[in-house]
Motif scaffolding. Sequence first.
Motif, PDB file in Angstrom:
ATOM      1  N   ILE A 139       0.615  -1.160  -0.079  1.00 56.57           N
ATOM      2  CA  ILE A 139       0.023   0.110   0.441  1.00 56.57           C
ATOM      3  C   ILE A 139       0.737   1.625   0.330  1.00 56.57           C
ATOM      4  O   ILE A 139       1.322   1.983   0.884  1.00 56.57           O
ATOM      5  CB  ILE A 139      -1.099  -0.012   0.957  1.00 56.57           C
ATOM      6  CG1 ILE A 139      -2.336  -1.335   1.771  1.00 56.57           C
ATOM      7  CG2 ILE A 139      -2.056   1.272   0.907  1.00 56.57           C
ATOM      8  CD1 ILE A 139      -2.855  -1.310   2.567  1.00 56.57           C
ATOM      9  N   THR A 140       0.954   2.047  -0.901  1.00 54.03           N
ATOM     10  CA  THR A 140       1.896   2.633  -1.070  1.00 54.03           C
ATOM     11  C   THR A 140       0.665   4.251  -0.846  1.00 54.03           C
ATOM     12  O   THR A 140      -0.358   4.470  -0.707  1.00 54.03           O
ATOM     13  CB  THR A 140       1.769   3.339  -3.027  1.00 54.03           C
ATOM     14  OG1 THR A 140       0.731   3.840  -3.377  1.00 54.03           O
ATOM     15  CG2 THR A 140       3.332   2.019  -3.153  1.00 54.03           C
ATOM     16  N   ASP A 141       1.740   5.251  -1.335  1.00 51.09           N
ATOM     17  CA  ASP A 141      -0.008   6.651  -0.430  1.00 51.09           C
ATOM     18  C   ASP A 141      -0.472   6.985  -1.645  1.00 51.09           C
ATOM     19  O   ASP A 141      -1.408   7.469  -1.407  1.00 51.09           O
ATOM     20  CB  ASP A 141       1.297   7.810  -0.429  1.00 51.09           C
ATOM     21  CG  ASP A 141       2.423   8.347   0.987  1.00 51.09           C
ATOM     22  OD1 ASP A 141       1.806   7.084   1.530  1.00 51.09           O
ATOM     23  OD2 ASP A 141       3.277   8.817   1.324  1.00 51.09           O
ATOM     24  N   PRO A 168      -5.729   6.279  -0.730  1.00 52.79           N
ATOM     25  CA  PRO A 168      -7.834   6.587  -1.444  1.00 52.79           C
ATOM     26  C   PRO A 168      -8.659   5.638  -1.496  1.00 52.79           C
ATOM     27  O   PRO A 168      -9.723   5.158  -1.190  1.00 52.79           O
ATOM     28  CB  PRO A 168      -7.335   7.159  -2.305  1.00 52.79           C
ATOM     29  CG  PRO A 168      -6.391   8.005  -1.843  1.00 52.79           C
ATOM     30  CD  PRO A 168      -5.041   6.833  -2.387  1.00 52.79           C
ATOM     31  N   GLU A 169      -7.605   4.631  -2.415  1.00 50.73           N
ATOM     32  CA  GLU A 169      -8.427   2.965  -2.872  1.00 50.73           C
ATOM     33  C   GLU A 169      -9.000   1.902  -1.511  1.00 50.73           C
ATOM     34  O   GLU A 169      -9.768   1.830  -1.388  1.00 50.73           O
ATOM     35  CB  GLU A 169      -7.293   2.102  -4.147  1.00 50.73           C
ATOM     36  CG  GLU A 169      -8.898   0.610  -4.763  1.00 50.73           C
ATOM     37  CD  GLU A 169      -7.977   0.672  -5.852  1.00 50.73           C
ATOM     38  OE1 GLU A 169      -8.218  -0.236  -6.212  1.00 50.73           O
ATOM     39  OE2 GLU A 169      -7.433   1.599  -6.408  1.00 50.73           O
ATOM     40  N   PHE A 170      -7.821   1.762  -1.466  1.00 47.41           N
ATOM     41  CA  PHE A 170      -8.367   1.137   0.276  1.00 47.41           C
ATOM     42  C   PHE A 170      -8.833   1.719   1.369  1.00 47.41           C
ATOM     43  O   PHE A 170      -9.496   0.526   2.172  1.00 47.41           O
ATOM     44  CB  PHE A 170      -6.288   0.682   0.507  1.00 47.41           C
ATOM     45  CG  PHE A 170      -5.185  -0.449  -0.283  1.00 47.41           C
ATOM     46  CD1 PHE A 170      -5.630  -1.368   0.860  1.00 47.41           C
ATOM     47  CD2 PHE A 170      -4.805  -0.609  -0.729  1.00 47.41           C
ATOM     48  CE1 PHE A 170      -5.338  -2.889   0.125  1.00 47.41           C
ATOM     49  CE2 PHE A 170      -4.551  -1.226  -1.721  1.00 47.41           C
ATOM     50  CZ  PHE A 170      -4.319  -2.528  -1.210  1.00 47.41           C
ATOM     51  N   GLY A 185      -6.326   0.913   9.149  1.00 44.47           N
ATOM     52  CA  GLY A 185      -4.937   0.807  10.278  1.00 44.47           C
ATOM     53  C   GLY A 185      -4.343  -0.642  10.115  1.00 44.47           C
ATOM     54  O   GLY A 185      -3.154  -0.783   9.810  1.00 44.47           O
ATOM     55  N   LEU A 186      -5.176  -1.717  10.120  1.00 46.65           N
ATOM     56  CA  LEU A 186      -4.227  -3.353  10.495  1.00 46.65           C
ATOM     57  C   LEU A 186      -3.726  -3.646   8.536  1.00 46.65           C
ATOM     58  O   LEU A 186      -2.712  -4.184   8.515  1.00 46.65           O
ATOM     59  CB  LEU A 186      -4.734  -3.701  10.671  1.00 46.65           C
ATOM     60  CG  LEU A 186      -5.854  -4.340  11.561  1.00 46.65           C
ATOM     61  CD1 LEU A 186      -7.196  -5.130  12.061  1.00 46.65           C
ATOM     62  CD2 LEU A 186      -4.385  -5.354  12.634  1.00 46.65           C
ATOM     63  N   GLN A 187      -4.096  -2.635   7.339  1.00 47.89           N
ATOM     64  CA  GLN A 187      -3.968  -3.313   6.255  1.00 47.89           C
ATOM     65  C   GLN A 187      -2.308  -2.542   6.384  1.00 47.89           C
ATOM     66  O   GLN A 187      -1.646  -3.256   5.837  1.00 47.89           O
ATOM     67  CB  GLN A 187      -4.664  -2.410   5.523  1.00 47.89           C
ATOM     68  CG  GLN A 187      -5.969  -3.597   5.659  1.00 47.89           C
ATOM     69  CD  GLN A 187      -6.706  -2.838   4.190  1.00 47.89           C
ATOM     70  OE1 GLN A 187      -7.125  -1.501   4.017  1.00 47.89           O
ATOM     71  NE2 GLN A 187      -8.087  -4.055   3.865  1.00 47.89           N
ATOM     72  N   VAL A 188      -2.516  -1.384   6.528  1.00 48.13           N
ATOM     73  CA  VAL A 188      -0.879  -0.276   6.678  1.00 48.13           C
ATOM     74  C   VAL A 188      -0.310  -1.213   7.172  1.00 48.13           C
ATOM     75  O   VAL A 188       1.285  -1.265   6.926  1.00 48.13           O
ATOM     76  CB  VAL A 188      -1.661   0.759   7.024  1.00 48.13           C
ATOM     77  CG1 VAL A 188       0.059   1.540   7.382  1.00 48.13           C
ATOM     78  CG2 VAL A 188      -2.459   1.636   5.945  1.00 48.13           C
TER      79      VAL A 188
END
Length: 269
Positions: A135-137, A141-143, A175-178
Amino acid sequence: MTTTQHFTVHHDGVTIPVSRGGRGRPLVLCPGLNSTQADLRELIELLRRDHDVVAFDLRGHGLASAADRYSFDAFRSDLFAVLAEPGRLDLPSPPVLVGYSLGADLAVHYASERPDAVAGLVLIDGANPLPEPFITDADLPEFRAMAEDPAMWREIERARGTARQVLLSPQDILGLQVEMDMVRAGILDRYRKVDRPIHMIMSAAIAGDSTEGRAPRHNRLWRAGVDRLVHERPDTSATWFDTGHRLVFTHAREIAEIIRHHPADEVSS
């Protein structure tokens, strides 16, 4: 088939429901984010034909209680708490750990700290040592939109009060995905501490089958992470399914068959 036993584990202010049933080699199934014992029922029942299966719900999922924190370390503590119940589990030999998604990462962390307490690992679409952030910056937004998807939350609301409920918020999920990107950035060091057989069962289209947008990069990255692990430790094997992240539900029979015949299982025979 033996009678299913049920008990609860209390730790860190939460109550974790545990079930145990089946006959055969010991196996502990660790669910992933947004998945419960009830969701994984088909796979659990298939595994119980040849295994003594221990399954449980992570905090904020299924019949587990809500919690004031939903970090990776918090979920990790749930798995450790379940496996720290030798009196009630009374497993005759170290179990094979099977983890799905987030549960795969939890299983690797447990095995790296308790290598003698497991017979092997079967990791389903998780614990991927990604060579760069998933997951980039630009992806955020999509995530965020996926975490807040109204259709998904209508399903979650319909499951409230049932064995399939999820009590996390969209912010908790994002938050968990990041956080998982950071966990997986260092997971190769965890693998180096595991001297048990490892088999990966992975989706070739974790980001979908589109040829546009983020999907091609994320699908390539997902495969590159597994290639990186196999290069690091060639004894690791992998099976790929030409499907998405829900493979544990859509391919339960095939996954159960792989687990049944994998060397990680034979270690506990």
